[in-house]
Design an enzyme around this catalytic site. Structure first.
Site, short mmCIF file in Angstrom:
data_model
loop_
_atom_site.label_atom_id
_atom_site.label_comp_id
_atom_site.label_asym_id
_atom_site.label_seq_id
_atom_site.Cartn_x
_atom_site.Cartn_y
_atom_site.Cartn_z
N LYS A 182 1.21 4.28 -3.01
CA LYS A 182 0.85 5.53 -2.71
C LYS A 182 1.95 6.62 -2.82
O LYS A 182 2.12 7.65 -3.44
CB LYS A 182 0.15 5.62 -1.15
CG LYS A 182 -1.02 5.02 -1.24
CD LYS A 182 -2.26 5.53 -2.09
CE LYS A 182 -3.50 4.84 -1.56
NZ LYS A 182 -4.66 5.53 -2.54
N TYR A 186 0.92 -1.34 0.04
CA TYR A 186 0.05 -0.04 0.31
C TYR A 186 0.91 1.28 -0.01
O TYR A 186 0.57 2.03 -0.70
CB TYR A 186 -0.95 -0.10 1.25
CG TYR A 186 -1.96 1.32 1.38
CD1 TYR A 186 -3.12 1.04 0.50
CD2 TYR A 186 -1.67 2.23 2.14
CE1 TYR A 186 -4.02 2.04 0.56
CE2 TYR A 186 -2.91 3.07 2.08
CZ TYR A 186 -3.88 3.24 1.45
OH TYR A 186 -4.74 4.27 1.45
#
Length: 247
Positions: free
Chosen positions: A159, A155
């Site tokens: 990002k 994740y």
């Protein structure tokens, strides 16, 4: 006149959480809103009916699905101007685990949805936006794309990649008056934080200078600003909305 009156907005992952808040805010600010969902059609259709938006099922990680989505939005009867003025890349998933337990599928699926999806969507709207010589793209990142976070290697990487994607798209598209920015939220009151214990929440809030987590609407207000003419000289930026957590 509302600040987004006459604008056509497309939000990915708009049926819940931050995405739903963004959809509601853009609609309240006068935009004609289309948003995507990948599951739970009943929830998506209920949100759309309540605010007069259009919900469309799509897989942002699939190029054919994205191409069909943009074609549908441009040709839809609700799109009277046949434009896409605003794209918000919000769709995202998590598959959190420590790196030694993280499978290749855990990595691929998160990167595909969170990063590849934003690439495919942004690329697909480039052509109509370039023809219009105007457009706003807002990517929804995360503070962990800046700080990193244990248990979120996939994740955090996705990002962090969005920040680089934002800067690069912004530089390529600036000459056509297409502005590209990123919003990096900190901890938000969503389904995810609702699952933690009161003790865990108290400890979490203790690390935030403002002493609380954010509401999804507080992220949506920043997105609305970046999508409006008030942000006409802002591009290639990452706006951190984290209550001072990463300061």
């Amino acid at each position: 006149m509302s600040k987004l009156s006459g604008k056509i907005a497309l939000v990915t992952g708009g049926s819940r959480g931050i995405g739903e808040a963004i959809v509601r805010r853009l609609a309240a600010d006068g935009a004609t809103v289309f948003f995507t969902f990948n599951s739970s059609p009943d929830k998506a259709n209920a949100v759309a009916a309540e605010i007069g938006a259009t919900a469309l099922q799509a897989d942002v990680a699939n190029a054919d699905s994205v191409t069909n989505l943009i074609k549908t939005v441009l040709e839809h009867p609700a799109n009277t101007t046949k434009r896409v003025d605003i794209l918000v890349n919000n769709a995202g998933i998590t598959k959190d685990t420590l790196v030694l337990r993280m499978s290749e599928n855990d990595w691929d699926s998160v990167i595909d949805t969170n990063l590849k999806g934003a690439f495919l969507m942004s690329k697909a709207v480039c052509k109509p936006m370039m023809s219009q010589r105007a457009g706003k793209i807002v990517n929804i990142g995360s503070i962990v794309g800046i700080t990193g976070n244990a248990g979120q290697v996939n994740y955090s990487a996705s990002k962090a990649g969005l920040i680089g994607l934002t800067k690069s798209f912004a530089k390529e598209l600036a000459s056509r008056n297409i502005l590209v920015n990123c919003v990096a939220p900190g901890y938000i009151d969503t389904d995810m934080t609702a699952k933690i214990t009161d003790e865990q929440k108290k400890a979490l809030q203790g690390n935030i200078p403002l002493g609380r987590t954010a509401q999804p609407a507080e992220i949506a207000s920043v997105v609305s600003f970046l999508a409006s003419d008030d942000a006409s000289y802002i591009t290639a930026q990452t706006i951190v909305v984290d209550g001072g957590l990463a300061a």
